[in-house]
Motif scaffolding. Structure first.
Motif, short mmCIF file in Angstrom:
data_model
loop_
_atom_site.label_atom_id
_atom_site.label_comp_id
_atom_site.label_asym_id
_atom_site.label_seq_id
_atom_site.Cartn_x
_atom_site.Cartn_y
_atom_site.Cartn_z
N MET A 1 5.61 7.09 -8.62
CA MET A 1 5.84 8.32 -9.72
C MET A 1 4.63 9.12 -10.15
N GLU A 2 3.92 8.13 -9.14
CA GLU A 2 1.81 8.70 -9.46
C GLU A 2 2.77 10.15 -8.67
N ARG A 3 1.95 11.19 -9.87
CA ARG A 3 1.70 12.49 -9.46
C ARG A 3 1.19 12.88 -7.97
N GLN A 4 2.74 13.80 -7.05
CA GLN A 4 2.18 14.19 -5.74
C GLN A 4 1.14 14.59 -5.26
N GLY A 5 -0.06 15.10 -6.45
CA GLY A 5 -0.91 15.88 -6.04
C GLY A 5 -1.95 14.74 -5.59
N ARG A 6 -1.77 13.99 -6.01
CA ARG A 6 -2.79 12.88 -5.43
C ARG A 6 -2.47 11.68 -4.30
N GLN A 7 -0.83 11.80 -4.37
CA GLN A 7 -0.55 11.25 -2.92
C GLN A 7 -0.83 12.27 -1.23
N ALA A 8 -0.80 13.72 -2.39
CA ALA A 8 -0.66 14.16 -0.79
C ALA A 8 -1.51 14.14 0.41
N PRO A 9 -1.51 13.99 1.51
CA PRO A 9 -2.17 13.60 2.45
C PRO A 9 -3.31 15.05 2.14
N VAL A 10 -4.58 14.77 2.88
CA VAL A 10 -6.14 15.57 2.05
C VAL A 10 -6.43 15.36 4.37
N PRO A 11 -6.07 17.09 4.60
CA PRO A 11 -6.78 17.62 5.47
C PRO A 11 -8.15 17.21 5.53
N GLY A 12 -8.67 16.79 7.08
CA GLY A 12 -9.96 16.62 7.63
C GLY A 12 -9.85 15.16 7.68
N LYS A 13 -11.06 14.72 7.73
CA LYS A 13 -11.92 13.58 8.25
C LYS A 13 -12.29 12.72 6.18
N VAL A 14 -11.14 11.48 5.38
CA VAL A 14 -11.51 10.98 4.16
C VAL A 14 -12.35 9.90 4.66
N VAL A 15 -14.32 9.20 3.42
CA VAL A 15 -14.56 8.54 4.17
C VAL A 15 -14.90 8.03 2.39
N THR A 16 -13.80 6.85 2.34
CA THR A 16 -14.32 6.17 0.92
C THR A 16 -15.62 5.93 0.61
N HIS A 171 -8.10 2.41 -10.89
CA HIS A 171 -7.59 3.73 -9.34
C HIS A 171 -6.75 2.43 -9.27
N TRP A 172 -5.59 3.13 -8.85
CA TRP A 172 -4.81 2.34 -8.37
C TRP A 172 -4.15 2.85 -6.90
N ASP A 173 -4.41 2.89 -5.67
CA ASP A 173 -3.31 4.04 -4.74
C ASP A 173 -2.68 3.36 -4.18
N GLY A 174 -1.58 2.00 -4.50
CA GLY A 174 -0.75 1.03 -3.18
C GLY A 174 -1.76 1.16 -2.22
N ALA A 175 -3.61 0.50 -1.86
CA ALA A 175 -3.39 -0.09 -1.10
C ALA A 175 -4.06 -1.43 -2.09
N ILE A 197 6.68 3.12 -14.11
CA ILE A 197 7.57 3.28 -13.52
C ILE A 197 7.83 3.01 -11.59
N ALA A 198 6.35 3.55 -11.61
CA ALA A 198 6.13 3.00 -9.68
C ALA A 198 5.92 1.90 -9.09
N LEU A 199 5.63 1.46 -10.44
CA LEU A 199 5.73 -0.70 -9.88
C LEU A 199 7.21 -1.14 -9.56
N ALA A 200 7.60 -0.68 -10.53
CA ALA A 200 9.50 -1.31 -10.70
C ALA A 200 10.02 -0.85 -10.60
N THR A 201 10.10 0.45 -9.87
CA THR A 201 11.03 0.45 -8.98
C THR A 201 10.40 0.42 -7.10
N ALA A 202 9.58 -0.04 -7.22
CA ALA A 202 8.98 0.26 -5.34
C ALA A 202 9.79 -0.56 -4.82
N PRO A 203 9.70 -0.68 -3.27
CA PRO A 203 10.24 -1.16 -2.85
C PRO A 203 10.27 -2.98 -2.97
N LEU A 276 -4.43 -6.30 -14.13
CA LEU A 276 -4.43 -5.57 -15.99
C LEU A 276 -4.74 -3.92 -15.09
N LEU A 277 -3.74 -3.27 -15.22
CA LEU A 277 -3.97 -1.47 -14.29
C LEU A 277 -3.83 -0.64 -15.09
#
Length: 377
Positions: A1-16, A171-175, A197-203, A276-277
């Motif tokens: 249930m992390e906010r959708q705007g954070r998870q949306a695919p970013v157009p273009g190349k992403v370098v972290t 920050h935790w993005d699922g990686a 909630i997102a962690l508790a309801t994950a697959p 610890l998150l």
């Protein structure tokens, strides 16, 4: 249930990240680019669009690991009513629309990185470096950092900093895999509740063995629907809640194994954990921008309103980062500023006035946007 705007695919190349230390920066090591936009909020994203109309491709740097800036972080689920042509949209929806709009221009995003160095090069252009080693040599620079780079509020406990990035995550993005671990989410606001909630309801294959939401009191700030879901998961035993002030760390053989809490009754409670998150919200910091020799007034950049250039030729600034007579901190004002800044930079680079073209009729612009007969030729 992390906010959708954070998870949306970013157009273009992403370098972290990068690999070259900023302190060892040399122009030949840097990637040559047309423009660097510092800040990936709505105004920064629209700046990418306006630059694209002038044939200038942008690289975007943001301290957050996702785009959207303050709009996504603070107003992601809240309605916005003053965007021209859109009766109402949430912050997340606005960011997603801007995602789609800049797709034709294929920007490169350097997310989770703070721009900590800017040098004016003697041969022309600018060298921009981030704390993670990214180096870009830009013809022009745009600062759209808003009120500052949004950095996570940290949990102040002796010894905790040594575990950051491994067991302590701001920050935790699922990686980072948390399956089978005892995970504690620290915080009492919506981001903390939603993450628990997102962690508790994950697959099941990805779900932690135990999820604990820890806060100083048994009161949480989230929407009624989110609080109802939290209560249901608590009742089902899928989320535990630990109430108390974090007062000390518990370590064993160099690993963080738990937190000591002081309960409201004054008792000491030991809370075991593997990860610890921390979700205490974000705080804006002007950061290194204050040391770049740019004219400031009350921690805001002074600009020429004809071109939104700063006192350093080739460096422009837009949005909440700037001040001028009559300035209003509105997204729509930032969009206007981005358009004028793009024209100002394009004309500065060209050394001449440029004709005004309209996206309704210009074949050149249609080609850049990938629409119409010019794009199909």
């Amino acid at each position: 249930m992390e906010r959708q705007g954070r998870q949306a695919p970013v157009p273009g190349k992403v370098v972290t990240g990068g690999s070259t230390p900023t302190g060892a920066a040399h122009a030949p090591q840097a990637v040559a680019v047309d423009a660097v936009v510092i800040g990936a909020g709505p105004v920064g994203l629209f700046q990418v669009f306006q630059l694209g109309l002038h044939g200038l491709q942008a690289h975007v740097i943001d301290a957050l690991p996702y785009i959207g800036g303050q709009c996504a972080e603070l107003y992601g689920d809240k309605p916005i009513y003053d965007i021209p042509g859109i009766r109402v949209c949430t912050g997340n929806e606005l960011v997603q629309r801007l995602h789609a709009q800049i797709t034709p221009f294929a920007p490169t995003f350097h997310l989770g990185q703070q721009a900590d160095m800017l040098q004016v090069l003697p041969e022309g252009g600018f060298l921009i470096g981030t704390a993670r080693g990214t180096q870009l040599k830009a013809r022009t620079v745009f600062i759209a950092s808003g009120v500052g780079a949004f950095m996570p509020r940290t949990l102040k406990l002796p010894g905790l900093q040594a575990h950051e990035g491994r067991q302590v995550l701001y920050h935790w993005d699922g990686a980072t895999r948390l399956a089978g671990q005892q995970v504690v989410v620290h915080g009492g606001g919506a981001p903390a509740v939603e993450l628990a909630i997102a962690l508790a309801t994950a697959p099941e294959a990805l779900r932690p063995a135990r999820v604990t939401l820890q806060h100083r009191r048994d009161v949480f700030d989230a929407t009624p629907a989110v609080l109802d879901e939290l209560q249901a998961l608590r009742a089902a035993g899928r989320i535990a809640v630990a109430i108390g002030m974090a007062s000390a760390t518990v370590e064993d053989a160099g690993r963080l194994t738990g937190l000591e809490l002081t309960t409201p009754e004054g008792a000491t409670l030991r809370l075991p954990l593997d990860a610890l998150l921390v979700r205490l919200g974000l705080v804006p910091r002007l950061g290194p921008i204050a040391d770049w020799g740019l004219q400031l007034e009350r921690k805001q950049l002074v600009v020429d309103t004809a071109t939104f250039s700063t006192n350093v030729p080739g460096i422009h600034a837009v949005g909440d980062a700037v001040t001028y007579p009559g300035k209003r901190k509105l997204i729509l004002s930032g969009f206007h500023e981005a358009a004028l800044a793009a024209f100002g930079a394009a004309e500065w680079l060209a050394g001449r006035k440029l004709p005004l073209e309209y996206t309704t009729s210009s074949e050149r612009l249609h080609g850049l946007l990938g629409v119409g007969s010019a794009a199909q030729a």
